[in-house]
Design a protein around this motif. Structure first.
Motif, PDB file in Angstrom:
ATOM      1  N   GLU A  50      27.549   8.013  44.777  1.00 26.67           N
ATOM      2  CA  GLU A  50      27.010   8.937  44.643  1.00 26.67           C
ATOM      3  C   GLU A  50      27.744   9.945  43.506  1.00 26.67           C
ATOM      4  OE1 GLU A  50      26.382  11.212  48.174  1.00 26.67           O
ATOM      5  OE2 GLU A  50      25.411   9.550  49.152  1.00 26.67           O
ATOM      6  N   ALA A  51      28.962   9.984  43.502  1.00 28.15           N
ATOM      7  CA  ALA A  51      29.658  10.760  42.460  1.00 28.15           C
ATOM      8  C   ALA A  51      29.513  10.096  41.280  1.00 28.15           C
ATOM      9  CB  ALA A  51      31.136  10.923  42.908  1.00 28.15           C
ATOM     10  N   ALA A  52      29.844   8.767  41.105  1.00 30.22           N
ATOM     11  CA  ALA A  52      29.691   8.252  39.676  1.00 30.22           C
ATOM     12  C   ALA A  52      28.115   8.058  39.279  1.00 30.22           C
ATOM     13  CB  ALA A  52      29.781   6.638  40.030  1.00 30.22           C
ATOM     14  N   SER A  53      27.073   8.254  40.022  1.00 28.43           N
ATOM     15  CA  SER A  53      25.772   8.295  39.713  1.00 28.43           C
ATOM     16  C   SER A  53      25.372   9.884  39.224  1.00 28.43           C
ATOM     17  CB  SER A  53      24.863   7.966  40.763  1.00 28.43           C
ATOM     18  OG  SER A  53      23.461   8.444  40.571  1.00 28.43           O
ATOM     19  N   LYS A  54      26.045  10.898  39.613  1.00 32.64           N
ATOM     20  CA  LYS A  54      25.784  12.264  39.166  1.00 32.64           C
ATOM     21  C   LYS A  54      26.549  12.136  38.069  1.00 32.64           C
ATOM     22  CE  LYS A  54      25.653  14.100  43.758  1.00 32.64           C
ATOM     23  NZ  LYS A  54      26.155  15.104  44.859  1.00 32.64           N
ATOM     24  N   ILE A  55      27.655  11.761  37.728  1.00 34.39           N
ATOM     25  CA  ILE A  55      28.411  11.821  36.332  1.00 34.39           C
ATOM     26  C   ILE A  55      27.616  11.082  35.264  1.00 34.39           C
ATOM     27  CG2 ILE A  55      30.602  11.127  35.066  1.00 34.39           C
ATOM     28  CD1 ILE A  55      32.261  11.486  37.750  1.00 34.39           C
ATOM     29  N   ASP A  56      26.891   9.763  35.593  1.00 32.02           N
ATOM     30  CA  ASP A  56      26.279   9.150  34.737  1.00 32.02           C
ATOM     31  C   ASP A  56      25.101  10.119  34.467  1.00 32.02           C
ATOM     32  OD1 ASP A  56      25.320   6.722  33.253  1.00 32.02           O
ATOM     33  OD2 ASP A  56      23.942   6.625  35.029  1.00 32.02           O
ATOM     34  N   THR A  57      24.381  10.736  35.321  1.00 36.82           N
ATOM     35  CA  THR A  57      23.071  11.347  34.961  1.00 36.82           C
ATOM     36  C   THR A  57      23.360  12.655  34.232  1.00 36.82           C
ATOM     37  OG1 THR A  57      22.213  10.889  37.070  1.00 36.82           O
ATOM     38  CG2 THR A  57      21.395  12.888  36.250  1.00 36.82           C
ATOM     39  N   ILE A  59      26.026  12.813  31.984  1.00 35.82           N
ATOM     40  CA  ILE A  59      26.343  12.331  30.673  1.00 35.82           C
ATOM     41  C   ILE A  59      25.082  12.191  29.971  1.00 35.82           C
ATOM     42  CG2 ILE A  59      27.560  10.513  29.294  1.00 35.82           C
ATOM     43  CD1 ILE A  59      29.471  10.664  31.454  1.00 35.82           C
ATOM     44  N   PHE A  60      24.238  11.501  30.534  1.00 33.83           N
ATOM     45  CA  PHE A  60      22.954  11.068  29.826  1.00 33.83           C
ATOM     46  C   PHE A  60      21.852  12.079  29.618  1.00 33.83           C
ATOM     47  CE2 PHE A  60      24.631   6.865  30.846  1.00 33.83           C
ATOM     48  CZ  PHE A  60      24.629   6.360  29.652  1.00 33.83           C
ATOM     49  N   GLN A  61      21.943  13.066  30.283  1.00 32.55           N
ATOM     50  CA  GLN A  61      21.122  14.278  30.294  1.00 32.55           C
ATOM     51  C   GLN A  61      21.640  14.971  28.808  1.00 32.55           C
ATOM     52  OE1 GLN A  61      20.780  16.349  33.787  1.00 32.55           O
ATOM     53  NE2 GLN A  61      19.340  15.122  34.758  1.00 32.55           N
ATOM     54  N   LYS A  62      22.731  15.175  28.908  1.00 32.63           N
ATOM     55  CA  LYS A  62      23.588  15.830  27.865  1.00 32.63           C
ATOM     56  C   LYS A  62      23.247  14.973  26.538  1.00 32.63           C
ATOM     57  CE  LYS A  62      25.829  18.899  30.301  1.00 32.63           C
ATOM     58  NZ  LYS A  62      25.248  20.176  30.106  1.00 32.63           N
ATOM     59  N   VAL A  63      23.194  13.726  26.317  1.00 30.80           N
ATOM     60  CA  VAL A  63      23.086  13.223  25.093  1.00 30.80           C
ATOM     61  C   VAL A  63      21.544  12.937  24.752  1.00 30.80           C
ATOM     62  CG1 VAL A  63      23.009  10.582  24.450  1.00 30.80           C
ATOM     63  CG2 VAL A  63      24.833  11.403  25.691  1.00 30.80           C
ATOM     64  N   ASN A  64      20.544  12.977  25.996  1.00 32.58           N
ATOM     65  CA  ASN A  64      19.277  12.977  25.518  1.00 32.58           C
ATOM     66  C   ASN A  64      18.980  14.607  25.213  1.00 32.58           C
ATOM     67  OD1 ASN A  64      18.815  10.285  25.638  1.00 32.58           O
ATOM     68  ND2 ASN A  64      18.634  10.483  27.857  1.00 32.58           N
TER      69      ASN A  64
END
Length: 64
Positions: A50-57, A59-64
């Protein structure tokens, strides 16, 4: 329900709700964190995922 069952539920919920494995280990009276992780790794792995998923989300929200 046995006392052991309540202990297991307590440990599982602590890990599921983000209590650190070190704190959970101490509260359960385990001599070291490895014992806690060996017994409750299934819950801890879920929390880590769950933590990895939140970090992934995040990061990609900041990039997009």
């Amino acid at each position: 329900m046995r006392l052991y069952d309540l202990r297991h539920i307590n440990a599982s919920l602590m890990l599921k709700y983000g209590v650190s494995a070190k704190v959970a280990s101490s509260r359960l009276g385990h001599s070291n964190i490895a014992i806690t992780l060996d017994l409750y790794l299934h819950v801890y792995s879920e929390v880590e995922s769950e933590a990895a998923s939140k970090i992934d989300t995040g990061i990609f929200q900041k990039v997009n």
